[in-house]
Design a protein around this motif. Structure first.
Motif, PDB file in Angstrom:
ATOM      1  N   ASN A 283      22.459 -11.887 -13.123  1.00  0.00           N
ATOM      2  CA  ASN A 283      22.526 -11.261 -14.443  1.00  0.00           C
ATOM      3  C   ASN A 283      21.474 -10.181 -14.610  1.00  0.00           C
ATOM      4  O   ASN A 283      21.761  -9.062 -15.027  1.00  0.00           O
ATOM      5  CB  ASN A 283      22.365 -12.304 -15.550  1.00  0.00           C
ATOM      6  CG  ASN A 283      22.296 -11.657 -16.927  1.00  0.00           C
ATOM      7  OD1 ASN A 283      23.309 -11.393 -17.565  1.00  0.00           O
ATOM      8  ND2 ASN A 283      21.089 -11.386 -17.398  1.00  0.00           N
ATOM      9  N   ASP A 284      20.227 -10.505 -14.303  1.00  0.00           N
ATOM     10  CA  ASP A 284      19.142  -9.546 -14.505  1.00  0.00           C
ATOM     11  C   ASP A 284      19.343  -8.294 -13.650  1.00  0.00           C
ATOM     12  O   ASP A 284      19.097  -7.171 -14.088  1.00  0.00           O
ATOM     13  CB  ASP A 284      17.796 -10.190 -14.167  1.00  0.00           C
ATOM     14  CG  ASP A 284      17.396 -11.266 -15.163  1.00  0.00           C
ATOM     15  OD1 ASP A 284      18.225 -11.609 -16.039  1.00  0.00           O
ATOM     16  OD2 ASP A 284      16.261 -11.765 -15.071  1.00  0.00           O
ATOM     17  N   GLU A 285      19.800  -8.495 -12.423  1.00  0.00           N
ATOM     18  CA  GLU A 285      20.048  -7.363 -11.528  1.00  0.00           C
ATOM     19  C   GLU A 285      21.158  -6.471 -12.085  1.00  0.00           C
ATOM     20  O   GLU A 285      21.041  -5.237 -12.104  1.00  0.00           O
ATOM     21  CB  GLU A 285      20.416  -7.878 -10.138  1.00  0.00           C
ATOM     22  CG  GLU A 285      20.854  -6.811  -9.155  1.00  0.00           C
ATOM     23  CD  GLU A 285      19.751  -5.845  -8.766  1.00  0.00           C
ATOM     24  OE1 GLU A 285      20.072  -4.813  -8.134  1.00  0.00           O
ATOM     25  OE2 GLU A 285      18.568  -6.100  -9.088  1.00  0.00           O
ATOM     26  N   MET A 286      22.246  -7.099 -12.542  1.00  0.00           N
ATOM     27  CA  MET A 286      23.356  -6.336 -13.111  1.00  0.00           C
ATOM     28  C   MET A 286      22.908  -5.496 -14.300  1.00  0.00           C
ATOM     29  O   MET A 286      23.268  -4.322 -14.432  1.00  0.00           O
ATOM     30  CB  MET A 286      24.476  -7.287 -13.535  1.00  0.00           C
ATOM     31  CG  MET A 286      25.681  -6.603 -14.180  1.00  0.00           C
ATOM     32  SD  MET A 286      25.506  -6.256 -15.960  1.00  0.00           S
ATOM     33  CE  MET A 286      25.540  -7.901 -16.642  1.00  0.00           C
ATOM     34  N   GLU A 287      22.101  -6.084 -15.167  1.00  0.00           N
ATOM     35  CA  GLU A 287      21.632  -5.355 -16.348  1.00  0.00           C
ATOM     36  C   GLU A 287      20.770  -4.157 -15.964  1.00  0.00           C
ATOM     37  O   GLU A 287      20.871  -3.081 -16.569  1.00  0.00           O
ATOM     38  CB  GLU A 287      20.856  -6.292 -17.272  1.00  0.00           C
ATOM     39  CG  GLU A 287      21.724  -7.277 -18.021  1.00  0.00           C
ATOM     40  CD  GLU A 287      20.938  -8.048 -19.052  1.00  0.00           C
ATOM     41  OE1 GLU A 287      20.856  -7.595 -20.204  1.00  0.00           O
ATOM     42  OE2 GLU A 287      20.380  -9.111 -18.703  1.00  0.00           O
ATOM     43  N   SER A 288      19.924  -4.341 -14.958  1.00  0.00           N
ATOM     44  CA  SER A 288      19.065  -3.227 -14.548  1.00  0.00           C
ATOM     45  C   SER A 288      19.910  -2.047 -14.062  1.00  0.00           C
ATOM     46  O   SER A 288      19.599  -0.887 -14.348  1.00  0.00           O
ATOM     47  CB  SER A 288      18.082  -3.676 -13.458  1.00  0.00           C
ATOM     48  OG  SER A 288      18.704  -3.786 -12.192  1.00  0.00           O
ATOM     49  N   ILE A 289      21.001  -2.340 -13.353  1.00  0.00           N
ATOM     50  CA  ILE A 289      21.891  -1.280 -12.872  1.00  0.00           C
ATOM     51  C   ILE A 289      22.606  -0.606 -14.036  1.00  0.00           C
ATOM     52  O   ILE A 289      22.676   0.632 -14.128  1.00  0.00           O
ATOM     53  CB  ILE A 289      22.903  -1.862 -11.871  1.00  0.00           C
ATOM     54  CG1 ILE A 289      22.182  -2.349 -10.613  1.00  0.00           C
ATOM     55  CG2 ILE A 289      23.979  -0.830 -11.516  1.00  0.00           C
ATOM     56  CD1 ILE A 289      23.049  -3.177  -9.686  1.00  0.00           C
ATOM     57  N   ALA A 290      23.133  -1.411 -14.971  1.00  0.00           N
ATOM     58  CA  ALA A 290      23.869  -0.862 -16.107  1.00  0.00           C
ATOM     59  C   ALA A 290      22.983   0.007 -16.989  1.00  0.00           C
ATOM     60  O   ALA A 290      23.385   1.104 -17.417  1.00  0.00           O
ATOM     61  CB  ALA A 290      24.477  -1.999 -16.929  1.00  0.00           C
TER      62      ALA A 290
END
Length: 380
Positions: A283-290
């Motif tokens: 989740n945290d990784e996905m948010e950083s990309i978005a």
């Protein structure tokens, strides 16, 4: 098009039974997360945020209920009663009620629970809330994983804009239960220590419980001292996986972009982001990309999960209410426990509670099934 506002509100949490008690503790960077060794709900030690049962019973009994209610129902009734009293809005046929929850009365399936199993139907939960307060309109249930709280606000806004209602009460809640804890434990996602969203040394998620409520209205005479205007909102599903987010952040990225377009503002106008931040690796990784794709890498960002844990279907509404108070107190709340960045893309994590003149914030949420929601709020 008329402005739509979020106004009077209440938070029932481990911190107490009003929004002020929660805000005061967060300003002091005091978490409500505690380690528990409760074999009734999980055979292993776990870290969680749980509402005081004695205090809840006292608050609930003060409402003079005519029948017995489940623990979740008690939480929802206590929160909504306070919001309705402060708003002085009478539930006519022009007043809607939206309930946001992920699992509702799931604890009725636990051994020894005195309530019938059909109480687990979300429609039954909505009916109990409707009947207690005498709402004339049929309750609307929003149950879309962990974006439910933010999505419920968006749904309320749309109903008002469409002319169906003048005012809508949104109430949200979820419990810490055997079912929920065992599920996340099966994912090997639970942390035995307070969670640290976006941190390189994070070890997983904590589950918390809360009830929160707010009045959504188009009537400026009903706004409160912490009111905000809803500038834009959007929801997109990335259809990636039943429990895993898109590796490119596509659904969240699109949600943020559409909300910005609806609000007619650029990313530079966002003063801070109240992010989902579960402290899980994906989740945290996905948010950083978005957020990087959306041009928000430098925008101050926090996750409030390190104070309450993940409160599931209530988290989005809870964190929006705290964002409202954050704007009006001109305060950026720390993302507690963060030490060093543990995602691949840069983020401007708020490391300590800071005074700053702020007017606009972005609230995001992401959940199982590929659901993503974003909403933008402005100080009134």
């Amino acid at each position: 098009m008329d402005d739509i506002f979020l106004s009077h509100n209440n938070i029932v949490s481990a911190y107490g039974f009003n929004s002020t008690s929660a805000i005061d503790k967060i300003k002091q960077e005091i978490t409500s997360l505690t380690q528990y060794d409760d074999k009734h709900v999980l055979h292993e030690t776990f870290c969680s945020s749980r509402i005081d049962q004695v205090g809840l019973k006292k608050q609930y009994e003060a409402l003079n209920p005519k029948e017995a209610h489940t623990r979740l129902e008690q939480m929802l009734l206590v929160s909504l009663a306070d919001t309705m009293k402060k708003s002085a809005v009478t539930p006519t046929n022009r007043v809607g009620i939206i309930l946001s929850t992920t699992k509702g009365n799931i604890d009725v399936f636990e051994k020894g629970n005195p309530f019938p199993e059909d109480r687990a139907y979300l429609s039954a939960l909505g009916t109990k809330i409707q009947q207690f307060f005498g709402f004339q309109s049929k309750p609307i249930i929003v149950s879309n994983a962990c974006v439910s709280g933010v999505l419920a606000i968006a749904v309320a806004k749309r109903f008002i804009q469409q002319g169906r209602y003048d005012d809508v009460f949104v109430v949200a809640g979820d419990l810490v239960t055997q079912f929920i804890l065992s599920g996340f434990n099966a994912f090997q996602a639970l942390s035995v220590a307070p969670c640290r969203p976006y941190c390189n040394t994070r070890t997983g998620i904590n589950i918390g419980e809360v009830a929160a409520s707010v009045l959504v209205t188009k009537n400026e005479s009903k706004i409160s001292s912490e009111s905000v205007r809803i500038l834009g909102e959007a929801s997109c599903n990335d259809a990636n996986h039943i429990s895993g987010p898109s590796r490119t952040g596509e659904g969240l990225y699109r949600s943020v972009n559409i909300a910005l377009e609806q609000a007619h503002i650029n990313p530079s106008a966002i003063d801070y982001i109240s992010a989902h931040g579960t402290a899980t690796m994906f989740n945290d990784e996905m948010e950083s990309i978005a957020f990087n794709r959306a041009g928000l890498a430098n925008t101050p960002l926090n996750s409030l999960k390190s104070y309450f844990g993940h409160t599931l279907g209530a988290s989005g509404l809870l964190e929006t209410i705290i964002g409202m108070h954050s704007l009006h107190q001109n305060t950026l709340f720390a993302s507690k426990g963060f030490q060093e960045l543990g995602v691949s893309q840069p983020l401007n994590i708020i490391r300590s509670t800071t005074s700053k003149n702020i007017t606009t914030f972005l609230k995001t949420a992401s959940g199982f099934g590929g659901s993503n929601t974003a909403a933008i709020f402005q100080k009134v």
